[in-house]
Write an enzyme that holds these catalytic residues in place. Structure first.
Site, PDB file in Angstrom:
ATOM      1  CG  ASP A 261      -7.783  -3.861   2.957  1.00 29.26           C
ATOM      2  OD1 ASP A 261      -8.879  -3.871   3.539  1.00 29.26           O
ATOM      3  OD2 ASP A 261      -7.541  -3.117   1.985  1.00 29.26           O
TER       4      ASP A 261
ATOM      5  CE1 TYR B   9      -3.185  -2.801  -0.051  1.00 27.17           C
ATOM      6  CE2 TYR B   9      -4.432  -1.532   1.530  1.00 27.17           C
ATOM      7  CZ  TYR B   9      -4.349  -2.582   0.647  1.00 27.17           C
ATOM      8  OH  TYR B   9      -5.434  -3.410   0.462  1.00 27.17           O
TER       9      TYR B   9
ATOM     10  CE  LYS C 284       1.909 -17.265  -1.034  1.00 32.87           C
ATOM     11  NZ  LYS C 284       1.043 -18.462  -0.919  1.00 32.87           N
TER      12      LYS C 284
ATOM     13  CG  ASP D  61      -1.723 -19.351   0.677  1.00 36.45           C
ATOM     14  OD1 ASP D  61      -0.973 -19.076   1.630  1.00 36.45           O
ATOM     15  OD2 ASP D  61      -1.319 -19.971  -0.321  1.00 36.45           O
TER      16      ASP D  61
END
Ligand code: NAI
Length: 332
Positions: free
Chosen positions: A228, A124, A171, A204
């Protein structure tokens, strides 16, 4: 004592939910002086600035803002005002508690999770450019300073609030450097909190685990984009976006807003549920030292949910935004 608060009504359902919440706050008998300021497209129309000087100086003066959602155009147009405000005031920790409300049917009862989202960098950062036509780059910025301070915020919160487990969500199998740095910082901070169990889950897998068995989690800390997405997923666990609050916290200032956006599909129809912003306002009341007033509103809110006859459409009721606010005030 009068509390000076910056009020950013926002747009879409923002003006409706902020009006409802202000009425409820004032019904507690506390004195507020609201400095109402525009932001986003409405501010641009009036001042030719998306974040006008009036807004900046007001937050510098009050240090506390209550904010409605602000629309961000998709795929073009101006950059997110929400993201800009968080960066401008260095509101590095986005604190999002997720809890059930009485009598709202959900897949799981008794959810009690905290999401802590890094609020100033990651994907972001807004650093995107077209390298050549048909090829764009979007930069993910991660710094040791921001990763360490968000981890420290998470562990400090866990320690002070008897949370037993912190999961770092990442991740780093794919983004080995950026998320790898996030994990290194989290591991270092975790060593200072031996009484808290520390674990790491890939983002995930975390989504799947949250849907299958949310009770395994206590507090989750993560970078901006994952925060988010996971926040909306967790809102779904407890009955939807109309219910979940958040606080953007920095060392100097704080902005309290709902997790949800401006909901253009229901804007202007008196359909929006003000609960999410109201619960954000309860976080604000505790922040300004008015925990008793927060408790009074919380009890009234829970009564309205228990009684069930004045709920908004998103949670199975027929009441409008203003009628819902009236019933919270009556319950107080
Ligand atoms: P959204 O959160 O506005 O809406 C998603 C769905 O949830 C819609 O069906 C909406 O009707 C429903 N919903 C949201 N809040 C509700 C409430 N209080 N009561 C009842 N139903 C509610 O997400 P969407 O549609 O992706 O975004 C719309 C705009 O909001 C976009 O421009 C986005 O950039 C902006 N946005 C702003 C945020 C902020 O100001 N902090 C946060 C998220 C999105």
């Amino acid at each position: 004592m009068t509390h000076k608060i910056t009020l950013i009504p926002g747009d879409g359902i923002g003006t409706e939910v902020t009006a409802a919440v202000v009425r409820i706050l004032e019904a507690t008998g506390l004195k507020f002086e609201w400095e109402t300021v525009l932001a986003g497209a409405d501010a641009y129309e009036k001042y030719k600035e998306y974040i006008p000087k009036e807004l900046t100086t007001s937050i510098e003066r009050t240090h506390v803002a209550l904010k409605g959602p602000i629309t961000t155009p998709v795929g073009g147009g101006f950059a997110s005002i929400n993201v800009k405000l968080r960066k401008q005031f260095d509101l590095y920790a986005n604190f999002r508690p997720v809890r059930n409300l009485p009598h709202i049917p959900t897949r799981y009862p008794d959810i009690d999770l905290v999401i802590i989202r890094e609020n100033t960098e990651g994907l972001y950062s807004g650093l995107e450019h077209e390298v050549v036509p048909g090829v764009v780059e979007s930069l993910k910025i991660m710094t040791e300073k921001a990763c360490t301070r968000i981890s420290r915020f998470a562990f400090e919160y866990a320690r002070k609030n008897q949370r037993k487990k912190v999961h770092a969500v990442h991740k780093a199998n794919i983004m080995k450097l950026s998320d790898g740095l996030f994990l290194r910082c989290s591991r270092n901070v975790a060593k200072e909190y031996p009484e808290i169990t520390y674990a790491e889950h890939i983002v995930d897998n975390t989504c799947m685990q949250l849907v299958m068995n949310p009770y395994q989690y206590d507090l989750l800390v993560m970078e901006n984009l994952y925060g988010d997405i996971i926040s909306d997923l967790c809102a779904g666990l407890v009955g939807g976006l109309g219910l979940v609050p958040s606080a953007n916290l920095g060392d100097e200032c704080a902005i309290f807003e709902a997790v949800h956006g401006s909901a253009p599909d229901i804007a202007g129809k008196n359909l929006a549920n003000p609960t999410a912003l109201l619960r954000s306002a309860l976080l604000m009341l505790r922040h300004i030292g008015q925990a008793d007033a927060a408790l009074k509103i919380r009890n009234a809110l829970e009564k309205v949910y228990r009684d069930r006859d004045k709920l908004t459409k998103d949670v199975g009721g027929k009441a409008g935004t203003s009628e819902f606010a009236d019933s919270v005030i009556a319950a107080m």
